[in-house]
Write a protein that holds these residues in place. Structure first.
Motif, mmCIF file in Angstrom:
data_model
loop_
_atom_site.group_PDB
_atom_site.id
_atom_site.type_symbol
_atom_site.label_atom_id
_atom_site.label_comp_id
_atom_site.label_asym_id
_atom_site.label_seq_id
_atom_site.Cartn_x
_atom_site.Cartn_y
_atom_site.Cartn_z
ATOM 1 N N SER A 155 0.819 -1.215 0.000
ATOM 2 C CA SER A 155 0.000 0.000 0.000
ATOM 3 C C SER A 155 0.853 1.265 0.000
ATOM 4 O O SER A 155 0.358 2.346 -0.340
ATOM 5 C CB SER A 155 -0.935 0.015 1.219
ATOM 6 O OG SER A 155 -0.242 0.361 2.412
ATOM 7 N N LEU A 156 2.113 1.155 0.394
ATOM 8 C CA LEU A 156 3.005 2.310 0.387
ATOM 9 C C LEU A 156 3.579 2.594 -1.002
ATOM 10 O O LEU A 156 4.075 3.690 -1.256
ATOM 11 C CB LEU A 156 4.174 2.096 1.365
ATOM 12 C CG LEU A 156 3.823 1.837 2.829
ATOM 13 C CD1 LEU A 156 5.104 1.756 3.666
ATOM 14 C CD2 LEU A 156 2.902 2.906 3.383
ATOM 15 N N CYS A 157 3.526 1.597 -1.885
ATOM 16 C CA CYS A 157 4.087 1.749 -3.226
ATOM 17 C C CYS A 157 3.220 2.671 -4.075
ATOM 18 O O CYS A 157 2.020 2.832 -3.816
ATOM 19 C CB CYS A 157 4.200 0.382 -3.907
ATOM 20 S SG CYS A 157 5.378 -0.741 -3.135
ATOM 21 N N PRO A 158 3.801 3.296 -5.100
ATOM 22 C CA PRO A 158 3.001 4.120 -6.007
ATOM 23 C C PRO A 158 1.824 3.338 -6.571
ATOM 24 O O PRO A 158 1.991 2.193 -7.013
ATOM 25 C CB PRO A 158 4.006 4.500 -7.106
ATOM 26 C CG PRO A 158 5.335 4.466 -6.423
ATOM 27 C CD PRO A 158 5.242 3.326 -5.447
ATOM 28 N N PRO A 159 0.633 3.885 -6.551
ATOM 29 C CA PRO A 159 -0.552 3.128 -6.975
ATOM 30 C C PRO A 159 -0.522 2.699 -8.437
ATOM 31 O O PRO A 159 -1.191 1.718 -8.804
ATOM 32 C CB PRO A 159 -1.705 4.104 -6.703
ATOM 33 C CG PRO A 159 -1.069 5.449 -6.637
ATOM 34 C CD PRO A 159 0.302 5.244 -6.082
ATOM 35 N N GLU A 160 0.247 3.406 -9.253
ATOM 36 C CA GLU A 160 0.277 3.054 -10.674
ATOM 37 C C GLU A 160 1.183 1.864 -10.971
ATOM 38 O O GLU A 160 1.155 1.325 -12.097
ATOM 39 C CB GLU A 160 0.729 4.256 -11.510
ATOM 40 C CG GLU A 160 2.167 4.711 -11.300
ATOM 41 C CD GLU A 160 2.336 5.687 -10.148
ATOM 42 O OE1 GLU A 160 3.417 6.283 -10.028
ATOM 43 O OE2 GLU A 160 1.360 5.851 -9.367
ATOM 44 N N TRP A 161 1.968 1.423 -10.031
ATOM 45 C CA TRP A 161 2.823 0.266 -10.260
ATOM 46 C C TRP A 161 1.980 -0.997 -10.425
ATOM 47 O O TRP A 161 0.973 -1.177 -9.740
ATOM 48 C CB TRP A 161 3.765 0.060 -9.081
ATOM 49 C CG TRP A 161 4.946 0.982 -9.052
ATOM 50 C CD1 TRP A 161 5.202 2.031 -9.883
ATOM 51 C CD2 TRP A 161 6.037 0.936 -8.125
ATOM 52 N NE1 TRP A 161 6.367 2.651 -9.536
ATOM 53 C CE2 TRP A 161 6.908 2.000 -8.464
ATOM 54 C CE3 TRP A 161 6.352 0.118 -7.043
ATOM 55 C CZ2 TRP A 161 8.088 2.241 -7.750
ATOM 56 C CZ3 TRP A 161 7.515 0.356 -6.343
ATOM 57 C CH2 TRP A 161 8.375 1.404 -6.699
ATOM 58 N N PRO A 162 2.403 -1.908 -11.299
ATOM 59 C CA PRO A 162 1.684 -3.192 -11.399
ATOM 60 C C PRO A 162 1.890 -4.003 -10.125
ATOM 61 O O PRO A 162 2.866 -3.827 -9.390
ATOM 62 C CB PRO A 162 2.334 -3.864 -12.610
ATOM 63 C CG PRO A 162 3.657 -3.195 -12.768
ATOM 64 C CD PRO A 162 3.488 -1.785 -12.282
#
Length: 212
Positions: A155-162
């Motif tokens: 959830s901390l990762c950029p939302p656009e990442w696969p």
């Protein structure tokens, strides 16, 4: 470390008759919270069904009505304690508006892992130690840790990442932070851990820069 149950390490599944009953579930939660509070203060050393019963203000037979033995009770208590840790981390590094980077979020989360209540940190470290010492009996304590932590880190990762990329980076963060916690706990080398954390943050910054 001796973690035993007088009624057998695996318990007797036939005792657990409260599942599915709202009243039974409420009672189970009440007992579990009392056991969790005791663990947070006293740790896992010499944890037993009778000690858990004393801390919950009940009898070991009542606990066996609601839990499948001491291992099941321990697993659920550790799960609850780990949830508290994740809740603290979410409050510090959750995904806010305003474009904070992944590195910023991990930087914000790290202090909550180390500076949290000593009892909580000690129990969770002991749980991983049990999984390493006796994987045949306690491997779930380690596997469930990953299953709990990874969704939070993703959830901390950029939302656009696969999803695959989020999982890869989250696995790396999880393994690295675990190593830092162990290093600081066993050696007290704060300067070395801080240097390693700076290195991890640079790697995360470069990972995001690759998208620009």
């Amino acid at each position: 470390m001796d973690v035993t149950g007088e009624e057998g390490s695996r318990g007797r599944a036939g005792y657990r008759r409260s599942t599915g009953s709202p009243r039974g579930e409420a009672k189970r939660r009440e007992l579990l919270e009392r056991v969790v509070d005791d663990l947070a203060v006293n740790g896992l050393v010499d944890f037993s069904l009778r000690r858990a019963a004393r801390s919950a203000g009940t009898t070991h037979k009542v606990l066996l009505y609601h839990f499948d033995g001491v291992d099941d009770l321990l697993r659920q208590a550790v799960f609850e304690l780990r949830g508290r840790r994740i809740g603290n981390a979410l409050a510090a590094g959750g995904v806010p508006a305003g474009g904070r980077t992944l590195a910023d979020r991990v930087r914000a989360v790290w202090p909550t892992l180390w500076e949290e209540e000593l009892g909580l940190r000690r129990v969770l470290d002991q749980a991983i130690g049990l999984a390493m010492y006796d994987p045949g009996r306690y491997s779930d304590l380690a596997r469930e840790a990953s299953r709990q932590y990874l969704p939070f880190l993703q959830s901390l990762c950029p939302p656009e990442w696969p999803d695959e990329r989020k999982l890869e980076i989250s696995q790396m963060i999880l393994a690295t932070l675990r190593g830092f916690l162990l290093e600081r706990l066993t050696t007290g080398d704060e300067a070395g851990v801080d240097a390693g954390l700076r290195g991890l943050l640079r790697v995360l910054e470069l990972e995001e820069l690759a998208d620009r």
